[in-house]
Motif scaffolding. Sequence first.
Motif, PDB file in Angstrom:
ATOM      1  N   CYS A   8      -1.623  24.661  45.196  1.00 40.63           N
ATOM      2  CA  CYS A   8      -1.401  23.394  44.498  1.00 40.63           C
ATOM      3  C   CYS A   8      -0.793  23.568  43.120  1.00 40.63           C
ATOM      4  CB  CYS A   8      -2.698  22.606  44.398  1.00 40.63           C
ATOM      5  SG  CYS A   8      -4.076  23.528  43.644  1.00 40.63           S
ATOM      6  N   SER A   9      -0.356  24.774  42.780  1.00 41.15           N
ATOM      7  CA  SER A   9       0.260  24.978  41.476  1.00 41.15           C
ATOM      8  C   SER A   9       1.684  24.438  41.481  1.00 41.15           C
ATOM      9  CB  SER A   9       0.269  26.471  41.111  1.00 41.15           C
ATOM     10  OG  SER A   9       0.761  26.674  39.804  1.00 41.15           O
ATOM     11  N   GLY A  10       2.108  23.893  40.347  1.00 39.42           N
ATOM     12  CA  GLY A  10       3.465  23.368  40.236  1.00 39.42           C
ATOM     13  C   GLY A  10       4.395  24.354  39.564  1.00 39.42           C
ATOM     14  N   SER A  11       5.639  24.393  40.030  1.00 39.03           N
ATOM     15  CA  SER A  11       6.734  25.166  39.431  1.00 39.03           C
ATOM     16  C   SER A  11       6.659  26.671  39.695  1.00 39.03           C
ATOM     17  CB  SER A  11       6.831  24.929  37.921  1.00 39.03           C
ATOM     18  OG  SER A  11       7.092  23.570  37.656  1.00 39.03           O
ATOM     19  N   PHE A  12       5.510  27.293  39.499  1.00 37.32           N
ATOM     20  CA  PHE A  12       5.321  28.704  39.836  1.00 37.32           C
ATOM     21  C   PHE A  12       3.836  28.940  40.058  1.00 37.32           C
ATOM     22  CE2 PHE A  12       5.343  28.321  35.245  1.00 37.32           C
ATOM     23  CZ  PHE A  12       4.270  29.093  34.815  1.00 37.32           C
ATOM     24  N   PRO A  13       3.462  29.996  40.776  1.00 38.64           N
ATOM     25  CA  PRO A  13       2.047  30.219  41.050  1.00 38.64           C
ATOM     26  C   PRO A  13       1.258  30.473  39.770  1.00 38.64           C
ATOM     27  CG  PRO A  13       3.424  31.516  42.531  1.00 38.64           C
ATOM     28  CD  PRO A  13       4.328  30.961  41.479  1.00 38.64           C
ATOM     29  N   GLU A 181       1.431  14.277  43.066  1.00 39.64           N
ATOM     30  CA  GLU A 181       1.791  15.202  42.002  1.00 39.64           C
ATOM     31  C   GLU A 181       1.539  14.593  40.631  1.00 39.64           C
ATOM     32  OE1 GLU A 181       4.609  15.105  39.431  1.00 39.64           O
ATOM     33  OE2 GLU A 181       6.325  15.371  40.785  1.00 39.64           O
ATOM     34  N   ALA A 182       1.192  15.464  39.666  1.00 40.37           N
ATOM     35  CA  ALA A 182       0.983  15.031  38.282  1.00 40.37           C
ATOM     36  C   ALA A 182       1.357  16.206  37.381  1.00 40.37           C
ATOM     37  CB  ALA A 182      -0.461  14.601  38.058  1.00 40.37           C
ATOM     38  N   ALA A 183       2.637  16.525  37.363  1.00 39.50           N
ATOM     39  CA  ALA A 183       3.104  17.730  36.678  1.00 39.50           C
ATOM     40  C   ALA A 183       3.182  17.567  35.170  1.00 39.50           C
ATOM     41  CB  ALA A 183       4.478  18.131  37.225  1.00 39.50           C
ATOM     42  N   PHE A 184       3.502  16.367  34.718  1.00 42.39           N
ATOM     43  CA  PHE A 184       3.736  16.137  33.293  1.00 42.39           C
ATOM     44  C   PHE A 184       2.486  15.626  32.584  1.00 42.39           C
ATOM     45  CE2 PHE A 184       8.599  15.294  33.711  1.00 42.39           C
ATOM     46  CZ  PHE A 184       8.826  16.654  33.769  1.00 42.39           C
ATOM     47  N   THR A 185       2.515  15.707  31.260  1.00 43.70           N
ATOM     48  CA  THR A 185       1.451  15.178  30.420  1.00 43.70           C
ATOM     49  C   THR A 185       1.951  13.921  29.729  1.00 43.70           C
ATOM     50  OG1 THR A 185       0.635  17.415  30.007  1.00 43.70           O
ATOM     51  CG2 THR A 185      -0.138  15.667  28.528  1.00 43.70           C
ATOM     52  N   ALA A 186       1.196  12.831  29.830  1.00 46.59           N
ATOM     53  CA  ALA A 186       1.595  11.575  29.194  1.00 46.59           C
ATOM     54  C   ALA A 186       1.758  11.774  27.690  1.00 46.59           C
ATOM     55  CB  ALA A 186       0.555  10.492  29.479  1.00 46.59           C
ATOM     56  N   GLY A 187       2.875  11.292  27.160  1.00 50.10           N
ATOM     57  CA  GLY A 187       3.146  11.412  25.738  1.00 50.10           C
ATOM     58  C   GLY A 187       3.774  12.723  25.322  1.00 50.10           C
ATOM     59  N   LYS A 188       3.915  13.648  26.256  1.00 49.64           N
ATOM     60  CA  LYS A 188       4.497  14.961  25.935  1.00 49.64           C
ATOM     61  C   LYS A 188       5.865  15.121  26.583  1.00 49.64           C
ATOM     62  CE  LYS A 188       3.619  19.929  26.454  1.00 49.64           C
ATOM     63  NZ  LYS A 188       2.701  20.941  27.028  1.00 49.64           N
ATOM     64  N   GLU A 189       5.923  14.959  27.901  1.00 55.56           N
ATOM     65  CA  GLU A 189       7.201  15.025  28.613  1.00 55.56           C
ATOM     66  C   GLU A 189       7.583  13.627  29.094  1.00 55.56           C
ATOM     67  OE1 GLU A 189       5.228  19.040  30.165  1.00 55.56           O
ATOM     68  OE2 GLU A 189       4.544  16.970  30.115  1.00 55.56           O
ATOM     69  N   ASP A 190       8.828  13.295  28.965  1.00 52.41           N
ATOM     70  CA  ASP A 190       9.302  11.982  29.400  1.00 52.41           C
ATOM     71  C   ASP A 190      10.706  12.146  29.968  1.00 52.41           C
ATOM     72  OD1 ASP A 190       9.678   9.317  29.879  1.00 52.41           O
ATOM     73  OD2 ASP A 190      10.071   8.786  27.786  1.00 52.41           O
ATOM     74  N   HIS A 217       0.089  19.743  42.160  1.00 55.49           N
ATOM     75  CA  HIS A 217       1.351  20.188  41.563  1.00 55.49           C
ATOM     76  C   HIS A 217       1.284  20.176  40.034  1.00 55.49           C
ATOM     77  CE1 HIS A 217       5.704  20.344  40.630  1.00 55.49           C
ATOM     78  NE2 HIS A 217       5.790  20.988  41.791  1.00 55.49           N
ATOM     79  N   ILE A 218       0.177  20.639  39.494  1.00 57.94           N
ATOM     80  CA  ILE A 218       0.028  20.728  38.037  1.00 57.94           C
ATOM     81  C   ILE A 218       0.396  22.147  37.611  1.00 57.94           C
ATOM     82  CG2 ILE A 218      -1.594  20.538  36.123  1.00 57.94           C
ATOM     83  CD1 ILE A 218      -3.108  18.437  37.741  1.00 57.94           C
ATOM     84  N   PRO A 219       1.446  22.316  36.808  1.00 59.21           N
ATOM     85  CA  PRO A 219       1.894  23.666  36.424  1.00 59.21           C
ATOM     86  C   PRO A 219       0.893  24.364  35.514  1.00 59.21           C
ATOM     87  CG  PRO A 219       3.592  21.997  35.987  1.00 59.21           C
ATOM     88  CD  PRO A 219       2.314  21.269  36.268  1.00 59.21           C
ATOM     89  N   PRO A 220       0.970  25.686  35.431  1.00 59.97           N
ATOM     90  CA  PRO A 220       0.032  26.430  34.581  1.00 59.97           C
ATOM     91  C   PRO A 220       0.073  26.016  33.103  1.00 59.97           C
ATOM     92  CG  PRO A 220       1.058  27.917  36.153  1.00 59.97           C
ATOM     93  CD  PRO A 220       1.765  26.598  36.292  1.00 59.97           C
ATOM     94  N   TRP A 221       1.186  25.464  32.629  1.00 67.85           N
ATOM     95  CA  TRP A 221       1.266  25.075  31.219  1.00 67.85           C
ATOM     96  C   TRP A 221       0.711  23.671  30.947  1.00 67.85           C
ATOM     97  CZ3 TRP A 221       6.493  26.210  33.198  1.00 67.85           C
ATOM     98  CH2 TRP A 221       7.110  25.083  33.764  1.00 67.85           C
ATOM     99  N   THR A 222       0.301  22.957  31.983  1.00 65.69           N
ATOM    100  CA  THR A 222      -0.250  21.616  31.828  1.00 65.69           C
ATOM    101  C   THR A 222      -1.770  21.671  31.963  1.00 65.69           C
ATOM    102  OG1 THR A 222       1.755  20.568  32.694  1.00 65.69           O
ATOM    103  CG2 THR A 222      -0.278  19.285  32.813  1.00 65.69           C
ATOM    104  N   ASP A 223      -2.478  20.957  31.093  1.00 64.26           N
ATOM    105  CA  ASP A 223      -3.938  20.921  31.139  1.00 64.26           C
ATOM    106  C   ASP A 223      -4.375  19.939  32.227  1.00 64.26           C
ATOM    107  OD1 ASP A 223      -6.675  20.505  30.765  1.00 64.26           O
ATOM    108  OD2 ASP A 223      -6.541  20.656  28.588  1.00 64.26           O
TER     109      ASP A 223
END
Length: 250
Positions: A8-13, A181-190, A217-223
């Motif tokens: 379930c990791s997004g973009s890369f494992p 999927e929820a890859a982005f963080t609200a207020g950070k990526e748009d 699909h939440i990438p490792p850099w997203t909380d």
Amino acid sequence: MKLTVVGCSGSFPSVDSACSSYLVEAEGFRLLLDMGNGALGALQRHCGLYDLDAIFLSHLHADHCIDMCVYFVARYYRHDGGRCGTVPVYGPEGTEHRLTTAYADTPATSSMSEVFDFHTVRPGTFEIGPFTVRTERVAHPVEAYGIRVEHGGRSLTYSGDTGACTALDELAAGTDLFLCEAAFTAGKEDVPDLHLNGREAGETARRAGVGRLLLTHIPPWTDPQVNLWDARQAYAGPAELAAPGASYTV
């Protein structure tokens, strides 16, 4: 139906999870949704290497399809028992060419089709084994599809990769389990028409009236906890984070 999160990791494992891959089972039939980086190894914890009955690829970004290249090796070069027969693979136009190009050294340009029976996905409703599935084009930079899987009066909907769009709302309407999927963080990526953030995933779930929301699909850099909190502010129903190896009854 039974849903198992293979990755379930997004973009890369991540250190804990392979990229997107989800096993759906009913009546002994095994349908795999996506096969991203690292998924083939993790899949073998839940399913025999040669026991898949069909594969659906939401789109052709590597984190959703690249392990199809190593799965080709497992099926094409199997010595014990001989080469595998074909397994149906449903994907966007050009799937066979993309996988052949990624592998780069197949014995022939048609080698992939000796073990994979490729079907081009279009928006519509059709049958895969015991499942009735509906696919819709969603908002992503490449041709990408969300899928709704129904069986025995129950349904699950997988967003694939997408920004907010009417097609996803309609596909998920009234679904029992919404794997979103929820890859982005609200207020950070748009970035329009690329990915959802946690708040948008929750808003989609609310508009669609889904029974249960599962963020993926939440990438490792997203909380992930931030995204889950944001989703819960927009959607009052049960919401949780997908976890590798977790199974759900639909």
